[in-house]
Each structure stands twice: as structure tokens, then as C-alpha cells.
Design a protein around this motif. Structure first.
Motif, PDB file in Angstrom:
ATOM      1  N   ILE A  89      49.756  -8.166  62.247  1.00  0.00           N
ATOM      2  CA  ILE A  89      49.658  -6.856  62.878  1.00  0.00           C
ATOM      3  C   ILE A  89      51.042  -6.367  63.306  1.00  0.00           C
ATOM      4  O   ILE A  89      51.377  -5.185  63.162  1.00  0.00           O
ATOM      5  CB  ILE A  89      48.690  -6.922  64.079  1.00  0.00           C
ATOM      6  N   GLU A  90      51.845  -7.261  63.802  1.00  0.00           N
ATOM      7  CA  GLU A  90      53.214  -6.907  64.203  1.00  0.00           C
ATOM      8  C   GLU A  90      54.019  -6.413  62.996  1.00  0.00           C
ATOM      9  O   GLU A  90      54.758  -5.424  63.094  1.00  0.00           O
ATOM     10  CB  GLU A  90      53.878  -8.121  64.832  1.00  0.00           C
ATOM     11  N   GLU A  91      53.868  -7.088  61.867  1.00  0.00           N
ATOM     12  CA  GLU A  91      54.589  -6.676  60.662  1.00  0.00           C
ATOM     13  C   GLU A  91      54.151  -5.274  60.224  1.00  0.00           C
ATOM     14  O   GLU A  91      54.977  -4.419  59.869  1.00  0.00           O
ATOM     15  CB  GLU A  91      54.340  -7.667  59.527  1.00  0.00           C
ATOM     16  N   ALA A  92      52.833  -5.028  60.245  1.00  0.00           N
ATOM     17  CA  ALA A  92      52.315  -3.717  59.863  1.00  0.00           C
ATOM     18  C   ALA A  92      52.793  -2.637  60.828  1.00  0.00           C
ATOM     19  O   ALA A  92      53.132  -1.516  60.416  1.00  0.00           O
ATOM     20  CB  ALA A  92      50.790  -3.752  59.820  1.00  0.00           C
ATOM     21  N   LEU A  93      52.822  -2.954  62.124  1.00  0.00           N
ATOM     22  CA  LEU A  93      53.298  -1.991  63.112  1.00  0.00           C
ATOM     23  C   LEU A  93      54.771  -1.673  62.894  1.00  0.00           C
ATOM     24  O   LEU A  93      55.194  -0.517  62.974  1.00  0.00           O
ATOM     25  CB  LEU A  93      53.068  -2.536  64.523  1.00  0.00           C
ATOM     26  N   ASN A  94      55.559  -2.693  62.599  1.00  0.00           N
ATOM     27  CA  ASN A  94      56.985  -2.479  62.429  1.00  0.00           C
ATOM     28  C   ASN A  94      57.335  -1.721  61.150  1.00  0.00           C
ATOM     29  O   ASN A  94      58.398  -1.111  61.056  1.00  0.00           O
ATOM     30  CB  ASN A  94      57.727  -3.813  62.487  1.00  0.00           C
ATOM     31  N   GLU A  95      56.449  -1.749  60.178  1.00  0.00           N
ATOM     32  CA  GLU A  95      56.651  -0.891  59.016  1.00  0.00           C
ATOM     33  C   GLU A  95      56.657   0.580  59.445  1.00  0.00           C
ATOM     34  O   GLU A  95      57.357   1.405  58.856  1.00  0.00           O
ATOM     35  CB  GLU A  95      55.550  -1.140  57.983  1.00  0.00           C
ATOM     36  N   ILE A  96      55.889   0.881  60.474  1.00  0.00           N
ATOM     37  CA  ILE A  96      55.831   2.247  60.993  1.00  0.00           C
ATOM     38  C   ILE A  96      57.012   2.522  61.917  1.00  0.00           C
ATOM     39  O   ILE A  96      57.750   3.499  61.738  1.00  0.00           O
ATOM     40  CB  ILE A  96      54.507   2.485  61.750  1.00  0.00           C
ATOM     41  N   THR A  97      57.218   1.660  62.903  1.00  0.00           N
ATOM     42  CA  THR A  97      58.224   1.951  63.933  1.00  0.00           C
ATOM     43  C   THR A  97      59.653   1.803  63.430  1.00  0.00           C
ATOM     44  O   THR A  97      60.536   2.553  63.846  1.00  0.00           O
ATOM     45  CB  THR A  97      58.019   1.033  65.155  1.00  0.00           C
TER      46      THR A  97
END
Length: 544
Positions: free
Chosen positions: A62-70
Motif C-alpha cells: 500500500i505504501e508503494e502504491a501511495l508513493n506512486e501518487i505522492t
């Protein structure tokens, strides 16, 4: 010859001008790319409350997916930190203490002083630090989060928010809220943002969610017409007495009243929604700044007439035997969402008795704040803004990875694929942006927005600020008195006995010392009646 020269010049202009314009366009794009790439890489953490322990594998995904955005959007890396609710505040307190100690020991670091966290952004051109990955690609290097850094934190409850603000543990957010994060005002209902301010400052961003439900009065249109009763005149349950009686006498196959319901539009001074002795009638349109009067519930027409009709229905067996499976009835009081009126509109006149009401419990139910020990206030606010304005981010934190933790079926309904990740909707950002959870109506988000548009602020919002002025020994005595009289009320055998009880109780109470103390007045009185009067007069002074 002159004509040939002019022609040649025009041809040259025609060739050179488009090339020049193309060059300008490329230059603009390059400038924008350079400006974006020069934005400093920043790492922050986001503390979240989970329903169950989140595994390291799930957290990393989930952190990896979030960081793709941020990282793409803000050049910001987010480190997710999960705790279950029963662990969260102990961990937060320990972290705040560690951050404070770290600050004291590292006064030369970039972490700002408590309560005045500022942006570390700079308008000067910077050279971003990069690293080369295994494919030979040059990537931005994000700094490690140090042990004294605490950025975005979850908070619930008025007392917690104010305690942290008083201790200097929170950053003020108004500058960002009025500038770079002003879009939040379009996504969060205005009353939330305004009412949770403390000492005129915004210390947390409330999570946008449905404020509450409606209370409706439903009246059978066909039966009202049959007995020549104008439904437009029926604005309370007590006003339906004649219709209820006609149905009870002549319609053996129809329940006159669907089910018992407590009096509506009442505020109980001893707290809670359960009827108690000290009460105020609150008109449907009353909001913050509307004055009400505390009195005995037995001396309040909206209470006594309602209870008498309910008792009469009980005496005569006029309630439905199986309310949940009864489709046709005469009158009902129902609590529900906006769409309830559409469900019953064909056969029933549906009136709103109470609109969704913003109370303190609702307003302070879930918030995100920025710690005073943040590495970068601006970046933290950008991420908080994302949680409340971007559906993809909201659904990611709420449900996990699409195709791994959940999927949408052919009808667009959410289906969990496993139980590896569970979050409370209030604890992950704007609830009205997420997919409806299994079991929720497909239109629930639209209903929530409609309810918020129709909502009002409780006339008692902020009264808790002066609760410590009330004599708690007196309150305990009032509660004992209330319990005694409410027990007597419910013990009445029939409506006639209940009517006599109301009359006798009023006389008894007027002579009771605790009852009289509860209504004492004066600048030095610590009765609920006097404290409320002073609170109201201070905020909304009477015209001289």
C-alpha cells in the motif's frame, strides 16, 4: 527586381517564424520540467489507525502504491505507520515525547520548534540529489526519516485535540488552508472546519463524513383522505391523534402506528438521547445561536402529548405486531437517510421532524493534524489534502490494493478478496469519496452529501467549554431525582394514569429542593440553567 526581393523576404519570414515559435514552445516545456524536477525530495510519515494488525507485506504494498501518487504529484515520499486503536494513543504519546527530546538534543536540525512548524520549501533554484537504480536510471533520492520526526497524525475527540494544541504539539494550519490547500473547503462541509477551531486557529483537518440522519413523520395519505384529515396540518406525532384513533376504531387490518418511538426534538440536560427529567424542546429549525429553555419534561407539551398518545396506542394494542415486516400502517416515526422519503413517497406523506445535526461528538469524530515536529508542513498538508479530495488515494488507504485486497463486481459493488486489510472509513480520509462498503447502499455517498447540505449546527455546540462551571454534586442529585421520576412515569398503567402523573409531578417538583437548585439563577450560581444562560449571553448578547 524589387518585387522579387519582397517575395524572397516573405518566404524567409514564412519559414523562420514557425521555427521560432516551435523553439519557444520547447523552451517553455523545458522550463516547467526543470522547475518540477528541482522541487526538493521530502520524506514524511503518516500515522493511521487500523481495525486489525497490518502485515509488513501489506503495508509495503500500500505504501508503494501511495508513493506512486505522492512522489509523482508532490515529490514527497510517505512512510505509513499503522497501529490498532487500542495501541495508537500510547504509541503516539511515546513518539511525541521522543520527538520533543530529540528536538532538545538536536537544536541545529531542520525540525522546527513546537507549535510553529514552517515549510522547508525554498524559492531558490536547487539541485536535487539523485541515485542510480539497478537499471541505470537516475532517480530522486528521498531522505531518511529521522527518529525525531513526526508528521501527519490521526486524532479523534475534542479533548485530545485541545490537549495536544495546548501542549504545543500541533502545527497551525490556517495559512495552508487559505492558500495551497484551500481546495479542502470545497470537499469538507464548512461547519466542520469552522466549528473545530480552537482559539481561532485550525489545528486539525476534520474528516468529511455524513453528519447524521433525519427523523421523519410518515402519514398514510389514503387513510388521511378517507377520514377527511389534512396531512399538511400534521407536523408532529401528537397532532396525528385523531387519525390514529380513526384507524384504530375502523381499520382492523391496518396498524394505526408502526412502533413506539421516544419524543422528537428534545434535548436532555443530563446527557444522551434517553428521555430524562430535565429537558428542552428544540424546534426543527433551531441552530447555533437559537436559545432554548431548560424545564421539566413533564412541563413540556412536546414531551407530554407525545408520551400520552404513545401510551394510548399501547393501551389499545395499536402498534404493529411485527414492525420490521409491516408494509402498511397509519403513522410512523422513522430515522433514516435522505432516500427514505423517496422509498415511502408514493403512499405516505413524509415530513422531516429533525434534520442531521452537527454536534461536538460528530464534528470531532475524526481528524488529521500535523505534528509540531514535522519535517515539512507544506508537504504534510498536501498529503492531508489528497486524503480528502482524491478518490483513488482514499480508496487505496481504505480498501487496499485493487485486485489484491478487493475488487469491483460487474455491478460496480465492492467485494473483499481477503481479510488482510481492514480500516474504519472515518480513519482514512473523506468518507464520501470512497466506494460504498459491502452492505452499504450504492447511493449512500450521494445521500451523505444531501444530508450535510440539509444539516444544522446544534444549538448546544460549544456548551461543553463551560461544563466545568456546573456543580457536579448538584448534577448527581438531579440525576437521582430524574431516575426516580422517570421510573414512576414508565410504571403508569394506562394513559389516564399517566396524565394524572404529569399533573401531580409538576406540583411535587416545584417544591423539591434539588429541582429548585437546578433552576437557580445569578452570577454565582453553578446550576446548569444559570451556566447555560451566561454562556449564551456571552456569545449572543441580548439587545439593550
Amino acid at each position: 527586381m524589387r518585387k522579387k526581393l519582397i517575395c524572397l523576404l516573405l518566404c524567409l519570414v514564412a519559414v523562420i517564424l514557425p521555427l521560432a515559435m516551435t523553439g519557444c514552445g520547447n523552451s517553455t516545456t523545458t522550463d516547467t520540467d526543470e522547475e518540477s524536477s528541482s522541487r526538493p525530495a521530502v520524506s514524511i510519515n503518516l500515522w493511521l489507525v487500523s481495525d486489525k494488525e497490518v502485515s509488513a507485506e501489506t503495508e509495503a504494498a500500500i505504501e508503494e502504491a501511495l508513493n506512486e501518487i505522492t512522489q509523482s504529484k508532490y515529490t514527497t515520499k510517505v512512510d505509513l505507520v499503522y497501529f490498532t486503536y487500542d495501541e495508537y494513543y500510547a504509541a503516539l504519546d511515546a513518539k511525541l515525547e521522543a520527538a520533543k527530546k530529540y528536538k532538545e538534543e538536536h537544536t541545529s536540525t531542520a525540525i522546527t520548534l513546537p507549535g510553529i512548524a514552517q515549510s522547508t520549501e525554498t524559492t531558490e533554484e536547487t539541485t536535487a540529489e539523485t541515485v542510480v537504480n539497478e537499471l541505470g536510471q537516475r532517480l530522486l533520492k528521498y531522505p531518511d526519516i529521522n527518529e525525531g520526526q513526526l508528521d501527519i497524525i490521526f486524532i479523534d475527540g475534542k479533548d485530545k485535540l485541545r490537549a495536544l494544541a495546548d501542549a504545543g504539539e500541533l502545527s497551525t494550519l490556517d495559512t495552508n488552508l487559505n492558500a495551497s490547500s484551500k481546495i479542502l473547503k470545497e470537499y469538507i462541509y464548512p461547519s466542520f472546519l469552522e466549528q473545530i477551531k480552537y482559539n481561532k486557529n485550525t489545528y486539525a483537518i476534520p474528516v468529511n463524513h455524513q453528519i447524521g440522519q433525519y427523523t421523519y413523520l410518515l402519514v398514510n395519505k389514503a387513510l388521511a383522505e378517507k377520514y377527511y384529515i389534512d396531512v399538511s396540518s400534521l407536523n408532529s406525532f401528537a397532532a396525528c391523534g385523531d387519525l390514529v384513533e380513526e384507524i384504530g376504531r375502523h381499520e382492523s387490518d391496518v396498524a394505526p402506528v408502526l412502533a413506539y418511538a421516544d419524543p422528537v426534538n428534545m434535548y436532555y440536560w443530563l446527557g444522551g438521547d434517553t428521555p430524562s427529567l430535565f429537558a428542552s424542546y428544540v424546534p426543527t429549525a433551531a441552530t447555533l445561536g437559537s436559545r432554548t429553555t431548560m424545564r421539566s419534561a413533564f412541563d413540556t407539551i412536546g414531551f407530554t402529548e407525545h408520551m400520552l398518545l404513545m401510551k394510548k396506542c399501547e393501551d389499545n394494542g395499536w402498534f404493529a405486531a411485527d414492525p420490521e415486516n409491516t408494509e402498511t400502517f397509519g403513522v410512523a416515526i422513522m430515522t433514516g437517510d435522505y432516500d427514505l422519503r423517496d422509498k415511502y413517497a408514493e403512499n405516505y406523506d413524509v415530513k422531516v421532524l429533525t434534520s442531521p445535526t452537527l454536534t461536538e461528538d460528530v464534528a470531532y469524530q475524526a481528524m488529521f493534524a500535523v505534528s509540531a515536529y514535522t519535517a515539512n508542513l507544506d508537504r504534510a498538508m498536501e498529503v492531508i489534502t489528497l486524503l480528502n479530495t482524491d478518490a483513488a488515494t482514499k480508496n487505496l488507504l481504505q480498501y487496499g490494493i485493487d485486485g489484491v485486497n478487493y475488487e469491483l463486481d460487474d455491478d460496480g459493488a465492492l467485494v473483499y478478496l481477503n481479510d488482510a486489510y481492514r480500516m474504519t472509513n472515518l480513519y482514512t480520509g473523506n468518507t464520501l469519496l470512497s466506494y460504498p462498503a459491502p452492505g452499504e447502499a450504492a447511493n449512500s455517498r450521494d445521500d451523505g452529501k444531501a444530508a450535510n447540505r440539509d444539516s444544522r449546527i446544534s444549538p448546544y455546540f460549544g456548551l461543553s467549554d463551560v461544563a466545568d462551571e456546573i456543580d457536579q454534586d448538584l448534577v448527581a442529585e438531579m440525576r437521582t431525582l430524574s431516575d426516580t421520576y422517570m421510573e414512576r412515569m414508565y410504571a403508569c398503567a394506562n394513559a389516564a394514569e399517566l396524565a394524572d402523573f404529569f399533573e401531580n409531578a409538576k406540583t411535587e417538583l416545584y417544591a423539591d429542593p434539588t429541582y429548585k437548585a437546578a433552576f437557580s439563577v445569578g452570577d454565582d450560581s453553578k446550576s446548569p440553567y444559570a451556566v447555560y444562560a451566561r454562556w449564551f449571553e456571552k456569545l449572543w448578547p441580548s439587545a439593550e
